[in-house]
Design a protein around this motif. Sequence first.
Motif, mmCIF file in Angstrom:
data_model
loop_
_atom_site.group_PDB
_atom_site.id
_atom_site.type_symbol
_atom_site.label_atom_id
_atom_site.label_comp_id
_atom_site.label_asym_id
_atom_site.label_seq_id
_atom_site.Cartn_x
_atom_site.Cartn_y
_atom_site.Cartn_z
ATOM 1 N N GLU A 71 0.822 -1.222 0.000
ATOM 2 C CA GLU A 71 0.000 0.000 0.000
ATOM 3 C C GLU A 71 0.853 1.269 0.000
ATOM 4 O O GLU A 71 0.347 2.365 -0.234
ATOM 5 C CB GLU A 71 -0.925 0.020 1.222
ATOM 6 C CG GLU A 71 -1.984 -1.062 1.229
ATOM 7 C CD GLU A 71 -3.000 -0.909 0.096
ATOM 8 O OE1 GLU A 71 -3.289 0.225 -0.307
ATOM 9 O OE2 GLU A 71 -3.475 -1.941 -0.399
ATOM 10 N N GLY A 72 2.152 1.137 0.350
ATOM 11 C CA GLY A 72 3.001 2.328 0.479
ATOM 12 C C GLY A 72 2.619 3.175 1.678
ATOM 13 O O GLY A 72 2.866 4.387 1.721
ATOM 14 N N HIS A 73 2.027 2.531 2.676
ATOM 15 C CA HIS A 73 1.579 3.229 3.884
ATOM 16 C C HIS A 73 1.934 2.326 5.061
ATOM 17 O O HIS A 73 1.689 1.116 4.987
ATOM 18 C CB HIS A 73 0.065 3.451 3.799
ATOM 19 C CG HIS A 73 -0.443 4.517 4.716
ATOM 20 N ND1 HIS A 73 -0.032 5.831 4.631
ATOM 21 C CD2 HIS A 73 -1.328 4.474 5.752
ATOM 22 C CE1 HIS A 73 -0.652 6.544 5.565
ATOM 23 N NE2 HIS A 73 -1.438 5.740 6.260
ATOM 24 N N HIS A 74 2.521 2.878 6.115
ATOM 25 C CA HIS A 74 3.185 2.020 7.096
ATOM 26 C C HIS A 74 2.715 2.284 8.528
ATOM 27 O O HIS A 74 2.653 3.437 8.956
ATOM 28 C CB HIS A 74 4.704 2.204 6.972
ATOM 29 C CG HIS A 74 5.195 1.894 5.584
ATOM 30 N ND1 HIS A 74 5.270 2.865 4.606
ATOM 31 C CD2 HIS A 74 5.553 0.732 5.013
ATOM 32 C CE1 HIS A 74 5.696 2.288 3.482
ATOM 33 N NE2 HIS A 74 5.869 0.993 3.701
ATOM 34 N N PRO A 75 2.447 1.213 9.273
ATOM 35 C CA PRO A 75 1.933 1.350 10.641
ATOM 36 C C PRO A 75 3.048 1.301 11.685
ATOM 37 O O PRO A 75 4.190 0.919 11.386
ATOM 38 C CB PRO A 75 1.070 0.097 10.785
ATOM 39 C CG PRO A 75 1.842 -0.941 10.009
ATOM 40 C CD PRO A 75 2.496 -0.199 8.862
ATOM 41 N N TRP A 88 -2.104 3.028 13.300
ATOM 42 C CA TRP A 88 -2.089 3.690 11.988
ATOM 43 C C TRP A 88 -2.283 5.190 12.149
ATOM 44 O O TRP A 88 -3.186 5.627 12.867
ATOM 45 C CB TRP A 88 -3.232 3.159 11.102
ATOM 46 C CG TRP A 88 -3.010 1.775 10.576
ATOM 47 C CD1 TRP A 88 -3.598 0.625 11.013
ATOM 48 C CD2 TRP A 88 -2.149 1.392 9.493
ATOM 49 N NE1 TRP A 88 -3.154 -0.438 10.268
ATOM 50 C CE2 TRP A 88 -2.266 -0.004 9.339
ATOM 51 C CE3 TRP A 88 -1.289 2.099 8.654
ATOM 52 C CZ2 TRP A 88 -1.560 -0.707 8.366
ATOM 53 C CZ3 TRP A 88 -0.582 1.395 7.685
ATOM 54 C CH2 TRP A 88 -0.726 0.011 7.545
ATOM 55 N N TRP A 89 -1.439 5.956 11.475
ATOM 56 C CA TRP A 89 -1.644 7.388 11.311
ATOM 57 C C TRP A 89 -0.812 7.811 10.114
ATOM 58 O O TRP A 89 -0.002 7.018 9.612
ATOM 59 C CB TRP A 89 -1.264 8.163 12.582
ATOM 60 C CG TRP A 89 0.198 8.368 12.812
ATOM 61 C CD1 TRP A 89 0.941 9.487 12.536
ATOM 62 C CD2 TRP A 89 1.124 7.414 13.381
ATOM 63 N NE1 TRP A 89 2.256 9.284 12.894
ATOM 64 C CE2 TRP A 89 2.398 8.029 13.412
ATOM 65 C CE3 TRP A 89 1.005 6.110 13.855
ATOM 66 C CZ2 TRP A 89 3.539 7.367 13.899
ATOM 67 C CZ3 TRP A 89 2.135 5.456 14.329
ATOM 68 C CH2 TRP A 89 3.371 6.097 14.357
ATOM 69 N N SER A 90 -1.026 9.013 9.644
ATOM 70 C CA SER A 90 -0.299 9.482 8.455
ATOM 71 C C SER A 90 0.761 10.483 8.878
ATOM 72 O O SER A 90 0.433 11.587 9.318
ATOM 73 C CB SER A 90 -1.276 10.103 7.451
ATOM 74 O OG SER A 90 -2.133 9.098 6.964
ATOM 75 N N HIS A 91 2.010 10.062 8.756
ATOM 76 C CA HIS A 91 3.130 10.897 9.209
ATOM 77 C C HIS A 91 3.114 12.247 8.498
ATOM 78 O O HIS A 91 3.365 13.281 9.109
ATOM 79 C CB HIS A 91 4.474 10.220 8.920
ATOM 80 C CG HIS A 91 4.493 8.746 9.219
ATOM 81 N ND1 HIS A 91 5.244 7.833 8.511
ATOM 82 C CD2 HIS A 91 3.817 8.040 10.161
ATOM 83 C CE1 HIS A 91 5.036 6.620 9.002
ATOM 84 N NE2 HIS A 91 4.176 6.714 9.999
ATOM 85 N N SER A 92 2.827 12.185 7.193
ATOM 86 C CA SER A 92 2.943 13.390 6.364
ATOM 87 C C SER A 92 1.994 14.505 6.809
ATOM 88 O O SER A 92 2.283 15.674 6.600
ATOM 89 C CB SER A 92 2.685 13.042 4.898
ATOM 90 O OG SER A 92 1.458 12.357 4.791
ATOM 91 N N ILE A 93 0.857 14.128 7.417
ATOM 92 C CA ILE A 93 -0.096 15.172 7.838
ATOM 93 C C ILE A 93 -0.277 15.186 9.362
ATOM 94 O O ILE A 93 -1.171 15.854 9.889
ATOM 95 C CB ILE A 93 -1.477 15.005 7.140
ATOM 96 C CG1 ILE A 93 -2.090 13.621 7.416
ATOM 97 C CG2 ILE A 93 -1.352 15.266 5.647
ATOM 98 C CD1 ILE A 93 -3.545 13.502 6.951
HETATM 99 C C1 LIG Z 1 7.884 8.592 0.516
HETATM 100 C C2 LIG Z 1 6.842 7.693 1.091
HETATM 101 O O1 LIG Z 1 5.862 7.393 0.156
HETATM 102 C C3 LIG Z 1 6.191 8.330 2.297
HETATM 103 O O2 LIG Z 1 7.158 8.678 3.244
HETATM 104 C C4 LIG Z 1 5.107 7.477 2.917
HETATM 105 C C5 LIG Z 1 5.564 6.126 3.364
HETATM 106 N N1 LIG Z 1 4.666 5.547 4.329
HETATM 107 C C6 LIG Z 1 3.884 6.303 5.101
HETATM 108 N N2 LIG Z 1 3.184 5.749 6.057
HETATM 109 C C7 LIG Z 1 2.423 6.477 6.862
HETATM 110 N N3 LIG Z 1 1.732 5.875 7.833
HETATM 111 N N4 LIG Z 1 2.346 7.802 6.725
HETATM 112 C C8 LIG Z 1 3.004 8.471 5.770
HETATM 113 O O3 LIG Z 1 2.902 9.694 5.672
HETATM 114 C C9 LIG Z 1 3.819 7.697 4.900
HETATM 115 N N5 LIG Z 1 4.491 8.249 3.936
#
Ligand SMILES: C[C@H](O)[C@H](O)[C@H]1CNC2=NC(N)=NC(=O)C2=N1
Length: 114
Positions: A71-75, A88-93
């Motif tokens: 999924e390109g999304h990491h817990p 689960w949360w979104s690091h970017s936001i």
């Molecule tokens: C560059 C890469 O796609 C990003 O850093 C992704 C990777 N996995 C991620 N996982 C999560 N949980 N939040 C993110 O913001 C996130 N960003």
Amino acid sequence: MSDLSAQKCEACRADAPRVSDEELAVLIKQIPDWVPEVRDGIMQLERVFKFKNFKLALEFTNKVGAMAEDEGHHPGLLTEWGKVTVTWWSHSIKGLHKNDFVCAAKTDDVFAAL
Ligand SMILES: C[C@H](O)[C@H](O)[C@H]1CNC2=NC(N)=NC(=O)C2=N1
């Protein structure tokens, strides 16, 4: 497979909107075992999964990790004897995006398929 878990994560940019309280109230009904919690000022979704031993907990951890890579999304994953805490949360936001609900539902599917 639920409505949510059938969806794919979308690219989450730093300017993507966090889910609103109203959206959270609707989405959480689809993943009722997950608890929204604020940690370090960041809203997260957390669930503790129970297992009979460490080996099964590790197997689940690895399957969730493979799904996350897909999924390109990491817990956050905390693997202990007999339990795995998934967060689960979104690091970017620095908060919750729809992606987190999609991945929580997919995590439930991984558990159900063990
Ligand atoms: C560059 C890469 O796609 C990003 O850093 C992704 C990777 N996995 C991620 N996982 C999560 N949980 N939040 C993110 O913001 C996130 N960003």
